[in-house]
Design an enzyme around this catalytic site. Sequence first.
Site, short mmCIF file in Angstrom:
data_model
loop_
_atom_site.label_atom_id
_atom_site.label_comp_id
_atom_site.label_asym_id
_atom_site.label_seq_id
_atom_site.Cartn_x
_atom_site.Cartn_y
_atom_site.Cartn_z
N LYS A 238 0.85 -1.08 -0.10
CA LYS A 238 0.08 0.26 -0.05
C LYS A 238 0.85 1.16 0.10
O LYS A 238 0.29 2.11 -0.77
CB LYS A 238 -0.99 -0.16 1.23
CG LYS A 238 -2.45 -0.79 1.44
CD LYS A 238 -3.25 -0.82 2.19
CE LYS A 238 -4.71 -1.80 2.57
NZ LYS A 238 -4.15 -2.73 2.08
N GLY B 143 -8.69 -6.87 3.71
CA GLY B 143 -9.69 -7.99 4.39
C GLY B 143 -9.98 -7.70 5.37
O GLY B 143 -10.41 -8.05 6.49
N GLY B 144 -9.10 -5.95 5.27
CA GLY B 144 -9.56 -6.05 6.80
C GLY B 144 -8.73 -6.34 8.10
O GLY B 144 -8.51 -5.24 9.50
N ARG C 169 -5.10 -9.54 -8.75
CA ARG C 169 -5.34 -10.83 -8.79
C ARG C 169 -7.16 -10.77 -9.47
O ARG C 169 -7.11 -9.64 -8.84
CB ARG C 169 -5.24 -11.72 -7.38
CG ARG C 169 -5.70 -10.87 -6.52
CD ARG C 169 -6.20 -11.46 -4.91
NE ARG C 169 -6.57 -10.85 -3.71
CZ ARG C 169 -7.10 -10.37 -3.53
NH1 ARG C 169 -8.61 -10.45 -4.22
NH2 ARG C 169 -8.01 -9.60 -2.52
#
Length: 667
Positions: free
Chosen positions: A118, A166-167, A294
């Site tokens: 990120k 995904g948190g 992906r």
Amino acid sequence: MPAFNKILVANRGEIACRVMRTAHALGYRTVAVFSEADAQALHVQMADEAVCIGPAQVNQSYLQIDTIIAAAQKTAADAIHPGYGFLSENAEFARACEAAGITFIGPSVEAIHLMGSKRLSKIAMLEAGVPCIPGYEGAAQDDATLNEQAQRIGYPLMIKASAGGGGRGMRLVESPTDLTEQLSTARSEALNAFGSGELILERAVIKPRHVEIQVFGDQHGNLVYLGERDCSVQRRHQKVVEEAPCPIMTESLRQAMGEAAVKAAASVNYVGAGTVEFLLDQSGDFYFLEMNTRLQVEHPVTELVTGQDLVAWQISVAQGLPLPLKQEQIRLSGHAMEVRLYAEDPVNGFLPQTGKVLRWQPALLEGVRIDHGLREGQLVSPFYDPMLAKIIAYGATREEARRKLARAVEDCVLLGVKANQRFLANLLKHPQFAAGNATTAFVSEDFSDDPSLSAAAISSKELALAAALFYQDSAMGRAHQPGLSGWSNAASPALNYQLDSSDDSVQLTVHIVQAGEQPKLRVNHGVHCFELQLLSADGLDCSVEIDGVRQRYAYQLTGTTLHLFGHNGSLKIHNATHTTIGSTETAGNGLVKAPMDGAIVAVLVEPGSHVTKGQLLVVLEAMKMEHPLKASIDGVISRVQVNQGEQVKNRQLLVEIQANDADVLAS
């Protein structure tokens, strides 16, 4: 001459099955890899060949690059599809495939490396002119620097794991006093989930929509976008509902976001399937969030509205072929919506659930697609993500897709494992969601008091049916014993039943109006009275007429335990009529037990430690998430029966607290 002929799918569960379906349809042979826990899994049975790659733990099986490469070489697989999760965004895995002469069905090593961070991807997007959220993405990761940068950004702000999604490793921080603790928790969770504790900070965008653009590139420099997906309905930063198109999208906004996504992909010479995620604020401005290199979990909604098979596109591009369509040829039609069926208990904080799948019967409805990797009899283990299936509906309009999806969620029969069906069905029926007005704040604000988040009593009608099924089971047993007349036509005296479910115990009285193969009963539960006739019951499904209305139910009865698929999903009812009732544990008794199977990642107390109610004692990791276990009373630690790194079972005693004298006297 084709570049490859046999594809190894380096994944498990529903995505492995989904990739294999397309690969088989295109004429490719497939190879499955599996852990010892997945030996009987559906994806193993679907593949032409399968190789065991290690124990259940992901770091000893599905994350073992060398073992997976060796499995491909052993089976002569000349391509690898990574699915999503696990190694799908691991640059070292893509590099290992390349070194072994195996085609990696995905983007380049360089694109994965850059977009997998990120921090680095945000720097690259700023340089490429893609709109980004103000924040900190620097290399310095010490707490002092992060505190200083947080002051510059301002509160509220988001902490995010640089290496994953995904948190996991993501925290919302409202004030400076919470920052240090949240940094520590986020860093620990990120390290355990992704092998990297690197973090970034971003200004929190309040109540945005989460809109992502599906992009695709080929080896000839062509790039297109295939519309958008709205993924705004989230819980703890994990997507719950995904739909295409976005309910508030306009043609001009779609073009602007699509072109920004293509610009992001072009900056890294992107090849294959990718998703560029944006936050769309209430004024219509959008900001780059991240790029996933992906296939996404939610790719089916794009497939349904475009009429394209994205896995087929991935395989085609990996073969070196140009994209099947140009940008002007891509058309969106109708509306698609997807939810994720999880083995979790919404009543208990969405705690992941484990257990044996006794019955799995996907809904059969026109316009409904269900991607899953479930088999009856398989165990849902604590080692993997608790997602069991994806339920997707397509309609000419958003309302038609929503209505179909709500019914499909309710009609999927799952017995033996608790799941989130009631939560999903209620969410899909909520007026705010139905109107298309849900933002990322919807679940926490508009849905926080929904009945699906609280324990629901089993309805009197379902209890009456349960008693009838227990009666029929015992009557059939008597009918096959010489000298007994369980199936006579004569009326019998009333029978009293005690049925237990979760923490509830109820009394019912059953009057046998007519015995026989289709017994007629009158069942009393408190003030409720039902006239009931069992028309059929074969151990899997029953047809019953209650007060003149016929209905069908799925069920399984084993001894004194009945699994019944009712209006709130899977119900588990125990016939305690002939059982001596003993004492039960009560809250606040000082016993800290594991809420599920998992691994201990931290033990924060030792015998003799003084603790207060609510104090963190142990951290359990299960199904990719960390679960804090806290003291229920004030007291002194009398025993610690677990160590860091140990695997523990559900309900295993971990810590005992001796209550303070004042607490004992008060109780």
